[in-house]
Design a protein around this motif. Structure first.
Motif, PDB file in Angstrom:
ATOM      1  N   ILE A 326       0.843  -1.206   0.000  1.00 24.52           N
ATOM      2  CA  ILE A 326       0.000   0.000   0.000  1.00 24.52           C
ATOM      3  C   ILE A 326       0.875   1.252   0.000  1.00 24.52           C
ATOM      4  N   GLY A 327       1.981   1.206   0.773  1.00 25.00           N
ATOM      5  CA  GLY A 327       2.881   2.355   0.853  1.00 25.00           C
ATOM      6  C   GLY A 327       3.451   2.738  -0.497  1.00 25.00           C
ATOM      7  N   LYS A 328       3.786   1.751  -1.300  1.00 21.32           N
ATOM      8  CA  LYS A 328       4.344   2.046  -2.629  1.00 21.32           C
ATOM      9  C   LYS A 328       3.284   2.628  -3.565  1.00 21.32           C
ATOM     10  N   GLU A 329       2.020   2.290  -3.306  1.00 25.22           N
ATOM     11  CA  GLU A 329       0.929   2.927  -4.052  1.00 25.22           C
ATOM     12  C   GLU A 329       0.749   4.374  -3.592  1.00 25.22           C
ATOM     13  N   ILE A 330       0.853   4.588  -2.278  1.00 23.57           N
ATOM     14  CA  ILE A 330       0.737   5.945  -1.724  1.00 23.57           C
ATOM     15  C   ILE A 330       1.819   6.854  -2.304  1.00 23.57           C
ATOM     16  N   LEU A 331       3.007   6.293  -2.521  1.00 22.36           N
ATOM     17  CA  LEU A 331       4.131   7.088  -3.016  1.00 22.36           C
ATOM     18  C   LEU A 331       3.871   7.704  -4.379  1.00 22.36           C
ATOM     19  N   LYS A 332       2.923   7.143  -5.123  1.00 23.78           N
ATOM     20  CA  LYS A 332       2.600   7.715  -6.437  1.00 23.78           C
ATOM     21  C   LYS A 332       2.069   9.140  -6.307  1.00 23.78           C
ATOM     22  N   LYS A 333       1.532   9.472  -5.119  1.00 28.40           N
ATOM     23  CA  LYS A 333       1.070  10.838  -4.875  1.00 28.40           C
ATOM     24  C   LYS A 333       2.231  11.820  -4.808  1.00 28.40           C
ATOM     25  N   CYS A 334       3.433  11.321  -4.504  1.00 27.21           N
ATOM     26  CA  CYS A 334       4.583  12.199  -4.236  1.00 27.21           C
ATOM     27  C   CYS A 334       5.184  12.794  -5.498  1.00 27.21           C
ATOM     28  N   GLY A 335       5.129  12.078  -6.604  1.00 27.53           N
ATOM     29  CA  GLY A 335       5.688  12.595  -7.845  1.00 27.53           C
ATOM     30  C   GLY A 335       7.160  12.953  -7.752  1.00 27.53           C
ATOM     31  N   GLY A 336       7.920  12.198  -6.925  1.00 24.53           N
ATOM     32  CA  GLY A 336       9.347  12.453  -6.813  1.00 24.53           C
ATOM     33  C   GLY A 336       9.716  13.639  -5.942  1.00 24.53           C
TER      34      GLY A 336
END
Length: 536
Positions: A326-336
């Motif tokens: 789930i955390g790696k999916e959440i990281l998509k919000k970060c955009g780097g």
């Protein structure tokens, strides 16, 4: 005369708009008031448009019939039988909106929002203050940029007679300050420069304030409140024949004259003296920099995960496989963007139920609250915009995320909505081009594509910038294949339909309750393969 009085009343209320916009993010009462103000402004705008359209129609009919200008004027007068009904209808609308505007004007007094010149606002909030101390326990993905800056400062710059100014540019939250801190505290820098000075500038580029801050950083004592002339002479005494390094962090000033006055005062050091500048604005970098700017890149997914993991899990904690997914999916919000990874990781530090992580995954970034929430940092860029550019930017929420946007189409939509207009010197399209360039220079747009003549044709918005646009407007509704059919609210001004499957459903929505719909854009699926937006 009534229209003039209404326009004057609206201007009086709008004088506090900038302060209200800033306050709305922490005060729901002011947010509701601001929505009322904007709604009333839209209604008044529609009345003025209706009046102008009717006048043009009357004028066209008059000219078509070959009437003289004098007769046309008579034709437009309120005593002409064909004009009486329209005048009566318009008068009723004006009376209602005048009453509404008076109510809104009266409400403003409850919020203690005096009309204030932004230039007079001083001081930097504590959460925006920066220092030279590295506050991140571990920094990922910045070694290459760090080494590049250090190599220049202790190498090429040391051979230059003139003062070197090295600008670091990037979106809010990308880690410009952290990178500057790493450089500032590096052993090679500490051994090469004397003194090394750190000043947090922020919005208030006051020569006196910055000069005092530099003196205090060098002497480690409080500086007297002297006149600028005496302060600058004291500064030069401290810097003369010194190979110093000055970091000016978080610079927003776009007035070239202010920078030149400071630069002349600083141009007294030894050969190799240098300044490192961090800013979100490419225009500031162009004004201040003596060498090409360093545009900070986004972090890789791997580096973002390391940052997120560092905050989300304890040092001795075993990472649960279900939460990692789930955390790696959440990281998509970060955009780097490192700040986003840190903020979301911190938010989840003491949450260990899967449903809590899923909530964060499904939530809009601006709805999440945390100690290091990224949205306040991004809003600084929005609040730094002039009012006219704010509406141009927020309108960009009309487009789906990760969309390739036509620059020409966007400018035409701005023109159609009255956000920009011609003046005595320039056509509306030219002013629109200037507005687009301003937003581009401020890091709101990226991934530009250029045609054979070197002109920018298309661009994209970073996902977090798109989130920012969505968070500051409630007037835009974008319906896409991935967010499903949404209710079109009464206050919707701009509607974008991107989902072919739901198009028939959209048609069935009762749009008559949407009182002030100004923009309707529908994806043309005939050109879907070309990935270009073609409105119908």
């Amino acid at each position: 005369e009534d229209l003039k009085r209404l326009a004057s009343l609206l201007s009086t209320i709008k004088a506090t708009l900038e302060d209200a916009e800033e306050e709305q993010f922490t005060n729901n009462t002011i947010k509701d008031w601001l929505l009322k103000l904007k709604d009333a402004a839209h209604i008044l705008d529609d009345i003025l448009d209706e009046c102008a359209t009717e006048a043009l129609a009357m004028e066209y009919k008059g000219s078509k019939c070959g009437l003289s200008h004098k007769v046309q004027s008579s034709f437009l007068s309120s005593f002409h039988p064909k004009h009486v009904a329209f005048r009566y209808k318009l008068a009723k609308k004006m009376k209602r909106i005048r009453e509404r505007l008076n109510e809104i004007a009266a409400e403003r007094n409850n919020f203690h929002l005096p009309e204030m010149d932004r230039e007079r606002k001083g001081g930097v909030p504590d959460w925006r203050q920066t220092t030279s101390i590295v506050t991140q326990p571990l920094v990922y993905g910045r070694d290459e940029e760090k080494d590049k800056i250090i190599d220049f400062l202790v190498g090429d710059a040391s051979q230059l007679d003139d003062l070197s100014v090295y600008p670091i540019v990037g979106l809010g939250g990308l880690g410009k300050t952290t990178l500057a801190q790493l450089v500032f505290n590096h052993e090679r820098i500490v051994n090469h420069f004397e003194p090394i000075i750190w000043v947090c500038v922020s919005n208030d580029f006051s020569l006196k304030k910055i000069t005092k801050a530099i003196i205090e950083s060098i002497t480690k004592t409080t500086c007297e409140d002297l006149e600028l002339e005496l302060l600058q002479r004291k500064l030069q005494d401290l810097l003369r024949r010194k190979r110093y390094l000055l970091v000016l962090d978080d610079v927003w000033n776009e007035e070239q004259e202010k920078w030149q006055r400071l630069r002349f005062a600083l141009a007294c050091g030894e050969k190799g003296a240098s300044i490192l500048v961090t800013t979100r604005l490419a225009k500031v970098a162009e004004i201040m920099g003596t060498i090409p700017l360093l545009e900070l890149s986004r972090l890789s997914d791997k580096d973002c995960w390391e940052l997120f993991k560092q905050r989300a899990f304890g040092p001795n904690e075993v990472e649960r496989a279900d939460l990692v997914v789930i955390g790696k999916e959440i990281l998509k919000k970060c955009g780097g963007v490192p700040l986003a990874a840190i903020a979301l990781g911190s938010l989840l530090r003491f949450k260990r139920e899967e449903k809590q992580w899923l909530y964060v995954k499904e939530s809009k970034l601006w709805d999440l609250q945390g100690e290091d929430n990224v949205m306040p940092a991004l809003r600084l860029s929005y609040l730094n915009l002039p009012i006219k550019l704010r509406q141009c930017f927020s309108f960009c929420a009309l487009f789906p995320k990760d969309e390739i946007i036509s620059k020409q189409l966007l400018i035409e939509l701005w023109m159609a909505n009255g956000y920009i207009a011609s003046n005595q010197m320039l056509e509306a399209a030219d002013i629109g081009n200037e507005a687009w360039n301003e937003l581009y220079w401020r890091s709101f747009f990226q991934n530009t594509e250029i045609d054979e003549s070197g002109q920018i044709t298309t661009f994209k918005m970073h996902d977090l910038v798109h989130d920012l646009a969505q968070s500051v407007t409630n007037e835009v509704c974008c319906i896409t294949y991935d967010n499903g059919l949404r209710t079109v609210s009464e206050g919707t001004r701009h509607l974008f339909i991107y989902d072919k499957n739901s198009f028939e459903e959209i048609k069935s929505i009762q749009l008559h309750h949407v009182k002030s719909l100004k923009t309707y854009v529908e994806w043309n699926f005939d050109v879907h393969e070309a990935c270009q937006l073609s409105p119908q």
